[in-house]
Design an enzyme around this catalytic site. Sequence first.
Site, PDB file in Angstrom:
ATOM      1  N   GLU A 183       6.178  59.711 -23.491  1.00  0.00           N
ATOM      2  CA  GLU A 183       6.226  60.420 -22.067  1.00  0.00           C
ATOM      3  C   GLU A 183       7.636  61.034 -21.939  1.00  0.00           C
ATOM      4  OE1 GLU A 183       4.563  57.543 -22.930  1.00  0.00           O
ATOM      5  OE2 GLU A 183       2.636  57.408 -21.685  1.00  0.00           O
ATOM      6  N   HIS A 193      -0.911  53.628 -28.886  1.00  0.00           N
ATOM      7  CA  HIS A 193      -0.142  52.818 -28.148  1.00  0.00           C
ATOM      8  C   HIS A 193      -0.525  51.418 -28.203  1.00  0.00           C
ATOM      9  CE1 HIS A 193       1.865  51.601 -24.714  1.00  0.00           C
ATOM     10  NE2 HIS A 193       0.921  51.061 -24.302  1.00  0.00           N
ATOM     11  N   ASP A 203       9.229  50.167 -26.792  1.00  0.00           N
ATOM     12  CA  ASP A 203       9.529  51.387 -26.700  1.00  0.00           C
ATOM     13  C   ASP A 203      11.126  51.369 -26.723  1.00  0.00           C
ATOM     14  OD1 ASP A 203       7.127  51.947 -27.063  1.00  0.00           O
ATOM     15  OD2 ASP A 203       6.708  53.067 -24.930  1.00  0.00           O
ATOM     16  N   GLU A 217       2.892  50.526 -33.959  1.00  0.00           N
ATOM     17  CA  GLU A 217       3.903  49.806 -33.273  1.00  0.00           C
ATOM     18  C   GLU A 217       3.817  48.322 -33.337  1.00  0.00           C
ATOM     19  OE1 GLU A 217       5.054  52.084 -29.389  1.00  0.00           O
ATOM     20  OE2 GLU A 217       3.276  51.147 -29.230  1.00  0.00           O
ATOM     21  N   HIS A 237       2.652  46.793 -23.277  1.00  0.00           N
ATOM     22  CA  HIS A 237       2.303  47.020 -24.741  1.00  0.00           C
ATOM     23  C   HIS A 237       1.055  46.107 -25.052  1.00  0.00           C
ATOM     24  CE1 HIS A 237       5.193  50.382 -24.809  1.00  0.00           C
ATOM     25  NE2 HIS A 237       4.925  50.372 -26.215  1.00  0.00           N
ATOM     26  N   HIS A 269       9.555  56.599 -26.718  1.00  0.00           N
ATOM     27  CA  HIS A 269       8.261  56.685 -25.667  1.00  0.00           C
ATOM     28  C   HIS A 269       7.902  58.049 -25.547  1.00  0.00           C
ATOM     29  CE1 HIS A 269       6.575  55.390 -21.697  1.00  0.00           C
ATOM     30  NE2 HIS A 269       7.154  56.192 -21.252  1.00  0.00           N
ATOM     31  N   GLU A 300       7.562  49.296 -20.251  1.00  0.00           N
ATOM     32  CA  GLU A 300       6.094  49.614 -20.499  1.00  0.00           C
ATOM     33  C   GLU A 300       5.071  48.516 -20.978  1.00  0.00           C
ATOM     34  OE1 GLU A 300       4.691  52.590 -23.144  1.00  0.00           O
ATOM     35  OE2 GLU A 300       3.642  53.727 -21.868  1.00  0.00           O
TER      36      GLU A 300
HETATM   37 ZN   LIG Z   1       5.153  52.141 -27.157  1.00  0.00          ZN
END
Ligand SMILES: [Zn+2]
Length: 262
Positions: A121, A176, A44, A181, A35, A119, A33
């Site tokens: 989701e 995010h 992630d 992170e 970032h 992650h 994904e």
């Molecule tokens: Zn992430």
Amino acid sequence: MPARSLLADLTWYDFVDCVKSDPIIILPVGSVEQHGPHLPLSTDTLLPQALAEAVAERMGGLVAPPIAYGYKSQPKTGGGNHFPGTVSLDGEVLVGLVRNVINELARHGLRKIVLFDGHMENQWFLVEAADLSLRDQKMFRNTDLRIVKLGYWDFISKTTEELLFPDGSPSWELEHAAVMETSLMLHIRPDLVRRELIPNDPPAKFPPFDIYPFDTRPIPATGVLSPAASASAEKGAAVWTQVVADITEALSKAFDKQTSNV
Ligand SMILES: [Zn+2]
């Protein structure tokens, strides 16, 4: 036995020995994904993998090869699935994949399985996979299996949160590719962080509903949902130390028959 307890590094003889000690086995589940301009697509997956290894070392546990793909990125938590480089699974595929891996681990006698999510989701698909695996195992008359599902961000303490965000609490959903992170990545893989490209745009503002296809207008062009400039390796180290210790303690309790009511 290798110093690091990676399932994939064991021989099958090592594995048989290891299973006798009834270890926990951690399955990191991540994503491919976007970032932002400064972190890799694998963020992630790298973070839960590294945290899981640290926890497993402290508990004499194993870490299974990670699931490196996750459920579709959503605008409010990951920027959205339309960003270039974001490669996602349909929900049923993720559920089937995780259910299959759990059933295989159980078939070989492992009874303490941790779904270690990196992650956001993924979360309800992991719940569904755990639920269906437990049903499968019940049909095989295996009622010993215990599964813990966790998102490592849920372990960040108030004290660590204050250290990360001295100016006030964040919206964790909007974190995010932001301070947390980025700080953790600066701690574990500084070679993969493009420091000069860390964005510092204000937090994204979304309406209190979702529309499909996505309305991309409220999504920041960088894909980063909160300002990230105050990230640092020191903050990452603080999160790391606290979260590893607390997850280790929580898992010890969760799988201890004396204290667990699962
Ligand atoms: Zn992430």
